[in-house]
Design a protein around this motif. Structure first.
Motif, short mmCIF file in Angstrom:
data_model
loop_
_atom_site.label_atom_id
_atom_site.label_comp_id
_atom_site.label_asym_id
_atom_site.label_seq_id
_atom_site.Cartn_x
_atom_site.Cartn_y
_atom_site.Cartn_z
N ASP A 1 9.79 17.33 -1.70
CA ASP A 1 10.25 15.72 -1.84
C ASP A 1 10.92 15.08 -1.25
O ASP A 1 12.01 14.72 -1.75
CB ASP A 1 9.57 15.48 -2.98
N PRO A 2 10.24 14.96 -0.17
CA PRO A 2 11.48 14.31 0.96
C PRO A 2 12.39 12.72 0.10
O PRO A 2 13.55 12.62 0.36
CB PRO A 2 10.79 13.60 2.24
N SER B 1 11.78 16.26 -12.50
CA SER B 1 12.77 17.56 -12.39
C SER B 1 13.12 17.66 -10.98
O SER B 1 13.53 19.61 -10.97
CB SER B 1 10.92 18.63 -13.00
N LEU B 2 12.47 18.04 -9.76
CA LEU B 2 12.91 17.88 -8.60
C LEU B 2 14.24 17.36 -8.47
O LEU B 2 14.93 17.97 -7.86
CB LEU B 2 11.57 17.35 -7.46
N ILE B 3 14.54 16.43 -9.55
CA ILE B 3 16.12 16.19 -9.46
C ILE B 3 17.12 16.69 -9.95
O ILE B 3 17.19 16.30 -10.70
CB ILE B 3 16.19 14.47 -9.44
N LEU C 1 6.12 19.19 4.96
CA LEU C 1 6.61 18.66 3.66
C LEU C 1 5.70 17.99 2.76
O LEU C 1 4.76 17.27 3.59
CB LEU C 1 6.90 17.14 4.57
N GLN C 2 5.18 18.35 2.23
CA GLN C 2 3.74 18.46 2.06
C GLN C 2 4.37 17.91 0.66
O GLN C 2 2.55 17.46 0.56
CB GLN C 2 3.47 20.18 1.07
N GLN C 3 4.88 17.44 -0.44
CA GLN C 3 4.69 16.65 -1.42
C GLN C 3 4.68 14.50 -1.06
O GLN C 3 4.55 14.65 -1.85
CB GLN C 3 4.57 16.66 -2.89
N GLY C 4 5.65 14.38 -0.17
CA GLY C 4 6.60 13.44 -0.34
C GLY C 4 6.15 11.98 -0.49
O GLY C 4 5.82 11.04 -1.40
#
Length: 374
Positions: free
Chosen positions: A182-183, A132-134, A28-31
């Protein structure tokens, strides 16, 4: 995902969670970095080993900083009102039930997302999430695909316990897809699924809901609980390691512990009401017990990974985003975790407690008043 003797060993315990709870209703890299604009857990995810150092002081300091950063954006977005939906109950046989669910599913995913936006839209700015991730269309499509498989399983008269076999891998894949970007995006996804489930059950009569609800609950559980991550972390453990044995022992009691914790917490908070209803309400109780199971699953993940990272990067940020919006008080969460601490201590042997207590203590203190009273 590796399938070996260790994987099968831990999955025995995991399957017991699903089978026991159903009748009641890689990085989980960005949360953390995105949510807190530079706050990371890289220096605090490993618990200190020295006896003279508090095992939780670093993680608690991180939690304070994270929560203070997020709380500082509290009033930067406009408030919105949740839309309401009036659904009609129907009577019918299995084929009619399937038709109603199928016909309702597309509209349900659209209505559910409008509710997600109303509930969490302001959280994109507050938690500094990359908008943009959603992808609402992708999330809705994934939700329809998974619920359609659950409906098909019901239509084919598959036993509920078979659903984890038929759809489990797909559910783990979808969960991981969103948690890895992103968590906090996973938080949007899980709320979308919760709303869809409520809408689908809302188009059925009470007797019909009793038949269908266990199938939908499997979908919800797999989205909320990191089964895949626990399984993968277990596969990296030496066979019969102390951590692996302790986790399997806890998994055998997870549902019973969750039920006991919820009952005791409810007794301490009589008359308490969240946005979902009173703690005594049946649906609230089902979701509340699942929440306690979620905390236990993250505890297992931490033990198997020998790191507090899963809580820092996933569980804590999602709770900070969702609980206040759902009117779940931190006092209730704190009492629940204290009860959970003692329930685990009462049910596990001493050799297992030596594995769990450092992480359990850290988890409890990360959600303590010392963090949220800032």
């Amino acid at each position: 995902m590796r399938i070996n003797q260790k994987t099968r060993f831990i999955m025995t315990g995991i399957s017991q969670i699903s089978s026991k709870s159903l009748p009641a209703a890689d990085q989980l890299q960005q949360g953390a970095s995105q949510a807190s604009q530079g706050i990371t857990g890289s220096d605090t995810d490993k618990l200190p080993k020295d006896k003279g150092v508090s095992v939780s002081s670093f993680a608690v300091s991180w939690a304070k900083k994270y929560y203070s950063t997020v709380a500082g954006r509290e009033n930067q977005a406009p408030r919105q009102i949740l839309p309401s939906l009036d659904l009609t109950n129907f009577e019918g046989n299995r084929s009619q039930i399937v038709d109603k669910l199928t016909d309702t599913l597309k509209l349900a995913s659209e209505i559910a997302w409008s509710r997600v936006e109303a509930l969490l839209g302001e959280q994109i700015q507050r938690h500094a999430i990359d908008a943009s991730l959603i992808n609402s269309l992708e999330i809705a499509a994934d939700s329809r695909t998974l619920y359609r498989k659950a409906i098909d399983a019901y239509a084919d008269r598959e036993p509920v316990f078979r659903l984890s076999v038929l759809v489990g891998k797909d559910l783990i894949k979808v969960r991981r897809k969103y948690s890895e970007t992103d968590p906090l995006v996973l938080g949007f996804v899980t709320v979308e699924f919760q709303y869809i489930s409520k809408i689908l059950l809302g188009c059925l009569s009470e007797s019909e809901r009793a038949e269908v609800a266990p199938y939908l609950k499997v979908i919800d559980d797999y989205l909320h609980i990191p089964y895949g991550e626990i399984n993968e972390a277990a596969a990296n453990q030496p066979l019969n390691s102390r951590a692996l044995l302790a986790v399997q022992h806890l998994l055998q009691h997870t549902t019973q512990i969750a039920s006991a914790v919820y009952d005791r917490a409810s007794a301490q908070h009589q008359g308490y009401r969240s946005s979902s209803g009173y703690l005594s309400d049946r649906e609230v109780k089902i979701s509340g017990i699942r929440d306690v199971e979620i905390f236990q699953s993250y505890l297992c993940w931490c033990v198997l990974e020998d790191s507090i990272r899963p809580v820092q990067q996933e569980l804590f940020p999602i709770c900070v985003m969702l609980y206040p919006k759902l009117h779940v008080s931190w006092e209730l969460v704190q009492d629940m975790l204290l009860i959970l601490f003692w329930e685990i201590c009462e049910r596990l042997p001493a050799e297992d407690l030596t594995v769990f207590v450092p992480y359990l203590r850290t988890l409890t203190e990360m959600f303590s008043r010392d963090v949220f009273d800032n």
